[in-house]
Write a protein that holds these residues in place. Structure first.
Motif, PDB file in Angstrom:
ATOM      1  N   THR A  69      21.640  14.471   2.480  1.00  0.00           N
ATOM      2  CA  THR A  69      20.891  15.614   1.965  1.00  0.00           C
ATOM      3  C   THR A  69      19.444  15.539   2.438  1.00  0.00           C
ATOM      4  O   THR A  69      18.917  14.464   2.726  1.00  0.00           O
ATOM      5  CB  THR A  69      20.933  15.656   0.431  1.00  0.00           C
ATOM      6  OG1 THR A  69      20.361  14.445  -0.088  1.00  0.00           O
ATOM      7  CG2 THR A  69      22.358  15.801  -0.059  1.00  0.00           C
ATOM      8  N   ILE A  70      18.822  16.696   2.492  1.00  0.00           N
ATOM      9  CA  ILE A  70      17.437  16.782   2.949  1.00  0.00           C
ATOM     10  C   ILE A  70      16.613  17.568   1.938  1.00  0.00           C
ATOM     11  O   ILE A  70      17.152  18.212   1.033  1.00  0.00           O
ATOM     12  CB  ILE A  70      17.336  17.466   4.327  1.00  0.00           C
ATOM     13  CG1 ILE A  70      17.868  18.906   4.238  1.00  0.00           C
ATOM     14  CG2 ILE A  70      18.089  16.677   5.382  1.00  0.00           C
ATOM     15  CD1 ILE A  70      17.611  19.735   5.485  1.00  0.00           C
ATOM     16  N   ALA A  71      15.311  17.498   2.118  1.00  0.00           N
ATOM     17  CA  ALA A  71      14.381  18.319   1.346  1.00  0.00           C
ATOM     18  C   ALA A  71      13.634  19.221   2.318  1.00  0.00           C
ATOM     19  O   ALA A  71      13.356  18.828   3.454  1.00  0.00           O
ATOM     20  CB  ALA A  71      13.405  17.448   0.566  1.00  0.00           C
ATOM     21  N   ALA A  72      13.336  20.425   1.879  1.00  0.00           N
ATOM     22  CA  ALA A  72      12.643  21.397   2.720  1.00  0.00           C
ATOM     23  C   ALA A  72      11.481  22.002   1.938  1.00  0.00           C
ATOM     24  O   ALA A  72      11.606  22.290   0.744  1.00  0.00           O
ATOM     25  CB  ALA A  72      13.599  22.497   3.171  1.00  0.00           C
ATOM     26  N   LYS A  73      10.364  22.170   2.639  1.00  0.00           N
ATOM     27  CA  LYS A  73       9.182  22.756   2.002  1.00  0.00           C
ATOM     28  C   LYS A  73       8.453  23.636   3.010  1.00  0.00           C
ATOM     29  O   LYS A  73       8.202  23.224   4.141  1.00  0.00           O
ATOM     30  CB  LYS A  73       8.249  21.658   1.487  1.00  0.00           C
ATOM     31  CG  LYS A  73       7.056  22.187   0.692  1.00  0.00           C
ATOM     32  CD  LYS A  73       6.216  21.047   0.139  1.00  0.00           C
ATOM     33  CE  LYS A  73       5.058  21.560  -0.705  1.00  0.00           C
ATOM     34  NZ  LYS A  73       4.234  20.447  -1.244  1.00  0.00           N
ATOM     35  N   VAL A  74       8.131  24.846   2.585  1.00  0.00           N
ATOM     36  CA  VAL A  74       7.407  25.797   3.429  1.00  0.00           C
ATOM     37  C   VAL A  74       6.091  26.132   2.739  1.00  0.00           C
ATOM     38  O   VAL A  74       6.073  26.471   1.547  1.00  0.00           O
ATOM     39  CB  VAL A  74       8.225  27.083   3.657  1.00  0.00           C
ATOM     40  CG1 VAL A  74       7.468  28.045   4.566  1.00  0.00           C
ATOM     41  CG2 VAL A  74       9.584  26.752   4.254  1.00  0.00           C
ATOM     42  N   THR A  75       4.995  26.023   3.482  1.00  0.00           N
ATOM     43  CA  THR A  75       3.676  26.290   2.913  1.00  0.00           C
ATOM     44  C   THR A  75       2.928  27.316   3.757  1.00  0.00           C
ATOM     45  O   THR A  75       3.159  27.438   4.961  1.00  0.00           O
ATOM     46  CB  THR A  75       2.834  25.006   2.818  1.00  0.00           C
ATOM     47  OG1 THR A  75       2.760  24.390   4.109  1.00  0.00           O
ATOM     48  CG2 THR A  75       3.446  24.033   1.829  1.00  0.00           C
TER      49      THR A  75
END
Length: 216
Positions: A69-75
Motif C-alpha cells: 500500500t502507498i500514501a498519496a498527498k497533493v498540495t
C-alpha cells in the motif's frame, strides 16, 4: 456541400491548435518509489483549471492480492492539502485550481513491506483533457464533426487564457526586474556617496594630524 467544406476547413485550421493544447494537458507518469522516502511530481498550472488524475500501484513483480500500500498527498503552491490518502493501492483526485504555481503530488510506501521495489502509474489530466466529452455530447446532443468543433473551440479558448496568463506573468516579472534595477541604481549612488564622504573625512583627518605634528 459548401457548408460541409467550410466546416472541414475550420477543422483543418484549428486541429494544430488542439494538438498544442491537449498534448501538455494529459500525461502518463511511471514512478518508481524508493523503499524509504518520497517521490514527487509537480506541474505548473494557472488558476481556474480542472485537474483530474488516477494513480495505482503496478502489479508487476507482485503476487495478486499482495500489493504494497502507498500514501498519496497533493498540495497547492501555498501548501494547502488538496488530496491525502493512506494505505491504498489505487485512487483518484480531482480539483479546480485557485492558485497559480506548482502543484505537487507526492507518493510513498506506507505498508510494512518496504523492502520491495514499488511502481506507481499516474495518469494526470489538465484542462480540456480532463473534461468528460461523452457527457457533453449527450447533454448537448452533438456528435461527429460538431463535437470535434466543440473540442477545438474549447482548445482555442484554453490557448487564449494561457496566453493571457503568460502575458500577466511576463508583466509581473518585468515589473520586478524594473524595481530591482531601480534599487540597484539607488544602492550604487548611495555607495558612491558614502565613499566620497569617507574620502573627505580621511583627508580632513590626515590634514589635522599633520598640522598637529607641524609637518605641514
Amino acid at each position: 456541400m459548401r457548408r460541409r467544406s467550410a466546416v472541414l476547413l475550420r477543422l483543418a485550421v484549428l486541429l494544430p491548435l488542439l494538438l498544442l493544447t491537449v498534448a501538455p494537458g494529459a500525461a502518463g507518469v511511471w514512478l518508481n518509489l524508493p523503499a524509504s522516502g518520497t517521490k514527487c511530481v509537480s506541474e505548473e498550472i494557472q488558476p481556474n483549471v480542472v485537474v483530474l488524475a488516477d494513480y495505482a500501484v503496478v502489479h508487476e513483480g507482485h503476487a495478486e492480492g499482495g500489493l504494497p500500500t502507498i500514501a498519496a498527498k497533493v498540495t497547492s503552491p501555498y501548501g494547502n492539502t488538496l488530496h491525502h490518502k493512506e494505505h491504498v493501492t489505487a485512487g483518484q483526485f480531482a480539483f479546480t485550481t485557485t492558485e497559480a504555481g506548482n502543484y505537487l503530488a507526492c507518493f510513498w510506501i506506507d505498508s510494512g513491506d518496504k523492502g520491495v521495489d514499488t511502481s506507481v502509474s499516474l495518469d494526470w489530466k489538465i484542462g480540456i483533457a480532463a473534461k468528460d466529452w461523452d457527457s457533453v455530447a449527450k447533454k448537448e446532443k452533438i456528435e461527429g464533426v460538431e463535437l470535434e468543433l466543440t473540442k477545438l473551440e474549447a482548445a482555442v479558448q484554453a490557448i487564449h487564457e494561457n496566453l493571457l496568463y503568460l502575458k500577466s506573468r511576463e508583466a509581473e516579472m518585468r515589473e520586478v526586474s524594473e524595481r530591482t534595477n531601480s534599487r540597484v541604481a539607488w544602492f550604487s549612488i548611495m555607495s558612491l556617496g558614502v565613499c566620497i564622504v569617507v574620502s573627505i573625512l580621511q583627508l580632513w583627518h590626515l590634514k589635522s594630524y599633520f598640522q598637529k605634528k607641524k609637518l605641514i
